[in-house]
Design a protein around this motif. Structure first.
Motif, mmCIF file in Angstrom:
data_model
loop_
_atom_site.group_PDB
_atom_site.id
_atom_site.type_symbol
_atom_site.label_atom_id
_atom_site.label_comp_id
_atom_site.label_asym_id
_atom_site.label_seq_id
_atom_site.Cartn_x
_atom_site.Cartn_y
_atom_site.Cartn_z
ATOM 1 N N ASP A 1 0.849 -1.190 0.000
ATOM 2 C CA ASP A 1 0.000 0.000 0.000
ATOM 3 C C ASP A 1 0.889 1.245 0.000
ATOM 4 N N LEU B 1 -1.825 4.394 7.751
ATOM 5 C CA LEU B 1 -3.144 4.526 8.368
ATOM 6 C C LEU B 1 -3.019 4.812 9.857
ATOM 7 N N VAL C 1 -5.165 3.714 12.834
ATOM 8 C CA VAL C 1 -6.232 2.745 13.063
ATOM 9 C C VAL C 1 -6.561 2.686 14.556
ATOM 10 N N SER D 1 -8.906 -5.298 10.995
ATOM 11 C CA SER D 1 -9.259 -3.873 10.950
ATOM 12 C C SER D 1 -8.399 -3.125 9.934
ATOM 13 N N ILE D 2 -7.136 -3.433 9.888
ATOM 14 C CA ILE D 2 -6.234 -2.800 8.922
ATOM 15 C C ILE D 2 -6.606 -3.230 7.511
ATOM 16 N N HIS E 1 -9.367 -4.252 6.318
ATOM 17 C CA HIS E 1 -10.671 -3.711 5.913
ATOM 18 C C HIS E 1 -10.525 -2.418 5.116
ATOM 19 N N HIS E 2 -9.556 -1.601 5.468
ATOM 20 C CA HIS E 2 -9.362 -0.308 4.809
ATOM 21 C C HIS E 2 -8.498 -0.388 3.552
ATOM 22 N N VAL E 3 -7.853 -1.524 3.328
ATOM 23 C CA VAL E 3 -6.848 -1.603 2.264
ATOM 24 C C VAL E 3 -7.151 -2.677 1.218
ATOM 25 N N HIS F 1 -9.102 -2.419 -2.126
ATOM 26 C CA HIS F 1 -9.115 -0.995 -2.472
ATOM 27 C C HIS F 1 -7.798 -0.612 -3.152
ATOM 28 N N ARG F 2 -6.703 -0.719 -2.409
ATOM 29 C CA ARG F 2 -5.396 -0.371 -2.955
ATOM 30 C C ARG F 2 -4.455 -1.562 -3.048
#
Length: 81
Positions: free
Chosen positions: A13, A17, A19, A33-34, A36-38, A41-42
């Protein structure tokens, strides 16, 4: 249970972040949790486990995040195993 803010980077990435997790969470929950944001997506989703590294040590997914020695605002790195 208290808020435990961490800085995190998922291998591959381009964004660091901030978090917020719970200090009672397991390493596995923090990793999720980490991701989930990546992931998706990226960073492309892969059929492989995601692990968490702190100060160069790969953490046991079943251990609590604070029991693993992670403190507020520490940096952790998630990666595909």
């Amino acid at each position: 249970m208290a808020l435990l803010p961490l800085t995190a980077l998922f291998e591959g990435d381009v964004m660091e972040l901030l978090v917020p997790v719970d200090d009672a969470d397991t390493v596995e929950a923090v990793t999720a949790s980490i991701a989930h944001h990546v992931v998706g997506h990226r960073v492309a989703k892969r059929d492989a486990p995601i692990r968490l590294r702190h100060n160069g040590v790969v953490l046991d997914p079943s251990v609590g995040i604070t029991a693993a020695g992670v403190q507020p605002l520490d940096h952790v790195e998630a990666f595909y195993d």
